[in-house]
Scaffold this active site. Structure first.
Site, PDB file in Angstrom:
ATOM      1  N   SER A  16       0.837  -1.203   0.000  1.00 26.80           N
ATOM      2  CA  SER A  16       0.000   0.000   0.000  1.00 26.80           C
ATOM      3  C   SER A  16       0.868   1.248   0.000  1.00 26.80           C
ATOM      4  O   SER A  16       2.099   1.157   0.055  1.00 26.80           O
ATOM      5  CB  SER A  16      -0.942  -0.003   1.216  1.00 26.80           C
ATOM      6  OG  SER A  16      -0.272   0.454   2.365  1.00 26.80           O
ATOM      7  N   SER A 134      12.939   7.562   4.818  1.00 28.21           N
ATOM      8  CA  SER A 134      12.996   8.114   6.165  1.00 28.21           C
ATOM      9  C   SER A 134      11.727   8.934   6.352  1.00 28.21           C
ATOM     10  O   SER A 134      10.628   8.480   6.033  1.00 28.21           O
ATOM     11  CB  SER A 134      14.272   8.956   6.319  1.00 28.21           C
ATOM     12  OG  SER A 134      14.290   9.649   7.525  1.00 28.21           O
ATOM     13  N   TYR A 148       8.645   6.970  16.802  1.00 26.87           N
ATOM     14  CA  TYR A 148       8.681   6.994  15.334  1.00 26.87           C
ATOM     15  C   TYR A 148       9.845   7.870  14.872  1.00 26.87           C
ATOM     16  O   TYR A 148      10.648   7.469  14.025  1.00 26.87           O
ATOM     17  CB  TYR A 148       7.347   7.519  14.795  1.00 26.87           C
ATOM     18  CG  TYR A 148       7.264   7.578  13.281  1.00 26.87           C
ATOM     19  CD1 TYR A 148       7.257   6.418  12.528  1.00 26.87           C
ATOM     20  CD2 TYR A 148       7.180   8.802  12.614  1.00 26.87           C
ATOM     21  CE1 TYR A 148       7.171   6.461  11.136  1.00 26.87           C
ATOM     22  CE2 TYR A 148       7.082   8.859  11.226  1.00 26.87           C
ATOM     23  CZ  TYR A 148       7.079   7.688  10.497  1.00 26.87           C
ATOM     24  OH  TYR A 148       7.001   7.745   9.120  1.00 26.87           O
ATOM     25  N   SER A 149       9.952   9.070  15.461  1.00 28.84           N
ATOM     26  CA  SER A 149      11.069   9.950  15.113  1.00 28.84           C
ATOM     27  C   SER A 149      12.406   9.274  15.407  1.00 28.84           C
ATOM     28  O   SER A 149      13.329   9.331  14.598  1.00 28.84           O
ATOM     29  CB  SER A 149      10.993  11.266  15.893  1.00 28.84           C
ATOM     30  OG  SER A 149      10.283  12.243  15.170  1.00 28.84           O
ATOM     31  N   SER A 151      13.107   6.146  15.413  1.00 27.47           N
ATOM     32  CA  SER A 151      13.389   5.096  14.418  1.00 27.47           C
ATOM     33  C   SER A 151      13.893   5.708  13.118  1.00 27.47           C
ATOM     34  O   SER A 151      14.790   5.168  12.467  1.00 27.47           O
ATOM     35  CB  SER A 151      12.135   4.236  14.167  1.00 27.47           C
ATOM     36  OG  SER A 151      11.152   4.934  13.417  1.00 27.47           O
ATOM     37  N   LYS A 152      13.341   6.858  12.751  1.00 27.57           N
ATOM     38  CA  LYS A 152      13.752   7.495  11.491  1.00 27.57           C
ATOM     39  C   LYS A 152      15.098   8.224  11.662  1.00 27.57           C
ATOM     40  O   LYS A 152      15.915   8.227  10.744  1.00 27.57           O
ATOM     41  CB  LYS A 152      12.656   8.451  10.999  1.00 27.57           C
ATOM     42  CG  LYS A 152      11.337   7.751  10.629  1.00 27.57           C
ATOM     43  CD  LYS A 152      11.495   6.782   9.462  1.00 27.57           C
ATOM     44  CE  LYS A 152      10.178   6.221   8.960  1.00 27.57           C
ATOM     45  NZ  LYS A 152      10.315   5.291   7.830  1.00 27.57           N
TER      46      LYS A 152
HETATM   47  N1  LIG Z   1       2.529   8.509   4.597  1.00 27.99           N
HETATM   48  C1  LIG Z   1       3.291   9.420   5.140  1.00 27.99           C
HETATM   49  O1  LIG Z   1       2.836  10.529   5.445  1.00 27.99           O
HETATM   50  C2  LIG Z   1       4.754   9.145   5.384  1.00 27.99           C
HETATM   51  C3  LIG Z   1       5.594  10.236   5.650  1.00 27.99           C
HETATM   52  C4  LIG Z   1       6.949  10.002   5.855  1.00 27.99           C
HETATM   53  C5  LIG Z   1       7.441   8.709   5.803  1.00 27.99           C
HETATM   54  N2  LIG Z   1       6.594   7.667   5.564  1.00 27.99           N
HETATM   55  C6  LIG Z   1       7.157   6.321   5.514  1.00 27.99           C
HETATM   56  O2  LIG Z   1       6.801   5.712   4.306  1.00 27.99           O
HETATM   57  C7  LIG Z   1       6.870   4.292   4.458  1.00 27.99           C
HETATM   58  C8  LIG Z   1       5.633   3.680   3.870  1.00 27.99           C
HETATM   59  O3  LIG Z   1       4.505   4.061   4.641  1.00 27.99           O
HETATM   60  P1  LIG Z   1       3.129   4.492   3.976  1.00 27.99           P
HETATM   61  O4  LIG Z   1       2.890   5.890   4.327  1.00 27.99           O
HETATM   62  O5  LIG Z   1       3.065   4.085   2.562  1.00 27.99           O
HETATM   63  O6  LIG Z   1       2.117   3.654   4.899  1.00 27.99           O
HETATM   64  P2  LIG Z   1       1.236   2.344   4.566  1.00 27.99           P
HETATM   65  O7  LIG Z   1       0.310   2.643   3.458  1.00 27.99           O
HETATM   66  O8  LIG Z   1       0.676   1.935   5.890  1.00 27.99           O
HETATM   67  O9  LIG Z   1       2.311   1.282   4.057  1.00 27.99           O
HETATM   68  C9  LIG Z   1       3.211   0.662   4.943  1.00 27.99           C
HETATM   69  C10 LIG Z   1       3.741  -0.574   4.283  1.00 27.99           C
HETATM   70  O10 LIG Z   1       4.719  -1.173   5.167  1.00 27.99           O
HETATM   71  C11 LIG Z   1       4.386  -2.521   5.301  1.00 27.99           C
HETATM   72  N3  LIG Z   1       4.887  -3.131   6.510  1.00 27.99           N
HETATM   73  C12 LIG Z   1       4.691  -2.766   7.802  1.00 27.99           C
HETATM   74  N4  LIG Z   1       5.323  -3.604   8.617  1.00 27.99           N
HETATM   75  C13 LIG Z   1       5.941  -4.523   7.830  1.00 27.99           C
HETATM   76  C14 LIG Z   1       6.758  -5.648   8.081  1.00 27.99           C
HETATM   77  N5  LIG Z   1       7.053  -6.055   9.323  1.00 27.99           N
HETATM   78  N6  LIG Z   1       7.243  -6.356   7.021  1.00 27.99           N
HETATM   79  C15 LIG Z   1       6.928  -5.993   5.757  1.00 27.99           C
HETATM   80  N7  LIG Z   1       6.160  -4.951   5.460  1.00 27.99           N
HETATM   81  C16 LIG Z   1       5.663  -4.236   6.490  1.00 27.99           C
HETATM   82  C17 LIG Z   1       2.874  -2.582   5.226  1.00 27.99           C
HETATM   83  O11 LIG Z   1       2.482  -3.896   4.961  1.00 27.99           O
HETATM   84  P3  LIG Z   1       1.093  -4.545   5.454  1.00 27.99           P
HETATM   85  O12 LIG Z   1       0.094  -4.120   4.414  1.00 27.99           O
HETATM   86  O13 LIG Z   1       1.381  -6.001   5.465  1.00 27.99           O
HETATM   87  O14 LIG Z   1       0.817  -3.997   6.823  1.00 27.99           O
HETATM   88  C18 LIG Z   1       2.653  -1.626   4.060  1.00 27.99           C
HETATM   89  O15 LIG Z   1       2.896  -2.269   2.838  1.00 27.99           O
HETATM   90  C19 LIG Z   1       7.057   4.040   5.950  1.00 27.99           C
HETATM   91  O16 LIG Z   1       8.416   3.751   6.207  1.00 27.99           O
HETATM   92  C20 LIG Z   1       6.665   5.362   6.581  1.00 27.99           C
HETATM   93  O17 LIG Z   1       7.306   5.564   7.816  1.00 27.99           O
HETATM   94  C21 LIG Z   1       5.263   7.855   5.350  1.00 27.99           C
END
Ligand SMILES: NC(=O)c1ccc[n+]([C@@H]2O[C@H](COP(=O)([O-])OP(=O)(O)OC[C@H]3O[C@@H](n4cnc5c(N)ncnc54)[C@H](OP(=O)(O)O)[C@@H]3O)[C@@H](O)[C@H]2O)c1
Length: 274
Positions: A16, A134, A148-149, A151-152
């Site tokens: 996702s 990150s 969370y911060s 970890s990043k």
């Molecule tokens: N969205 C934002 O605003 C934002 C901003 C800055 C950084 N980020 C970073 O972007 C990255 C992606 O997040 P997203 O925003 O796209 O959120 P998301 O839609 O919730 O996607 C997170 C993805 O990580 C996977 N995941 C979580 N734990 C896992 C594990 N143990 N092994 C394998 N896959 C795992 C989830 O898989 P499942 O479907 O199996 O749970 C999902 O595919 C993250 O590192 C997040 O910290 C996001």
């Protein structure tokens, strides 16, 4: 093992959000994309040509098996996107050690695990792009997202070091630092169990959650991150940090550098409701 001219990328957490957007974008640009994820992929993605490999980044065997499968099929891995992650919200004091460990296990050790498995392969190849998602939360310690911060921030240090170490082997290390994007992150966000009405931080925590939800409601689509990734992968020597997001958020990076600490904290308190 067979090799083709088509470039191969492994993306973690591709089910996702940002990972899925990057997978679909690079597929459309002609990449051979291995979408690594815990859940089954969508039929439409498989039909479009995405290759699915199961991977849980918290599990050594799962990571090793996925990489072995990709290498057996593709013969080479040109690029890695460390994307899998989730967020815990709550005051640091309200976050239990188990909750903190779970946050670090996925967001930090998950990336370390995949990097350690792929680094020897990319070193032997003599090239590779190792890109990690990150966050702006990896540049600024956000109130009530402390773990969370952390970890990043840990990823920022890891990748900064790794970049030096892998450079002589032709392997390029880069970080993408997104602001808020429209993904499943808010829905998947865990709340620290102790972050309830009895917490000393309750009112400020709830105010910060409200401010965060308002920001997230107007967040841009994650294809913008995919474009940044594509640009990094096209560069022989990409810079280390790549900020992406709404201008109203990404401005905090230069502001942190330029403003006196007390002013910067006042800006952040106003913006986060903390
Ligand atoms: N969205 C934002 O605003 C934002 C901003 C800055 C950084 N980020 C970073 O972007 C990255 C992606 O997040 P997203 O925003 O796209 O959120 P998301 O839609 O919730 O996607 C997170 C993805 O990580 C996977 N995941 C979580 N734990 C896992 C594990 N143990 N092994 C394998 N896959 C795992 C989830 O898989 P499942 O479907 O199996 O749970 C999902 O595919 C993250 O590192 C997040 O910290 C996001």
């Amino acid at each position: 093992m067979k090799q083709t001219a088509q470039k191969t990328i492994l993306i973690t957490g591709a089910s996702s959000g940002i990972g899925q957007a990057c997978a679909r974008h690079l597929l459309a640009k002609g990449w051979r994309v291995y979408a690594c994820q815990r859940s089954a992929p969508l039929d439409a993605d498989l039909q479009a040509g995405l290759r699915f490999v199961p991977m849980d980044v918290t599990d050594d065997a799962s990571v090793a098996q996925a990489i072995a499968k990709i290498l057996a099929e593709a013969g080479i891995i040109h690029a890695l996107l460390n994307n899998a992650g989730f967020a815990i919200a709550g005051a640091i004091e309200d976050t239990s050690m188990e909750e903190a460990r779970a946050q670090m296990e996925t967001n930090f050790f998950g990336v370390l695990r995949v990097c350690r498995a792929l680094a020897p392969i990319m070193r032997a190849q003599g090239h590779g792009h190792l890109v990690t998602i990150s966050s702006l939360a990896g540049v600024i310690g956000l109130p009530f997202s402390g773990l969370y911060s952390a970890s990043k921030f840990a990823l920022e240090g890891l990748c900064e070091s790794l970049r030096f170490e892998l450079r002589p082997f032709g392997v390029r290390v880069a970080l993408i630092e997104p602001g808020d994007f429209d993904t499943a992150l808010p829905a998947n966000r865990r709340r620290a169990a102790a972050a309830g009405p009895n917490s000393a931080y309750s009112a400020r925590f709830e105010a910060s959650q409200k401010a965060q939800a308002a920001d997230e409601a107007k967040a841009p689509k994650p294809h913008l991150v995919a474009r940044v990734l594509e640009r990094i992968l096209a560069q022989r020597r990409p810079k280390l940090r790549h900020v992406v997001g709404a201008a109203g958020q990404t401005i905090v990076v230069p502001l942190k550098r330029l403003l006196p600490q007390a002013w910067f904290e006042a800006v952040l308190r106003a913006a986060t409701g903390a």
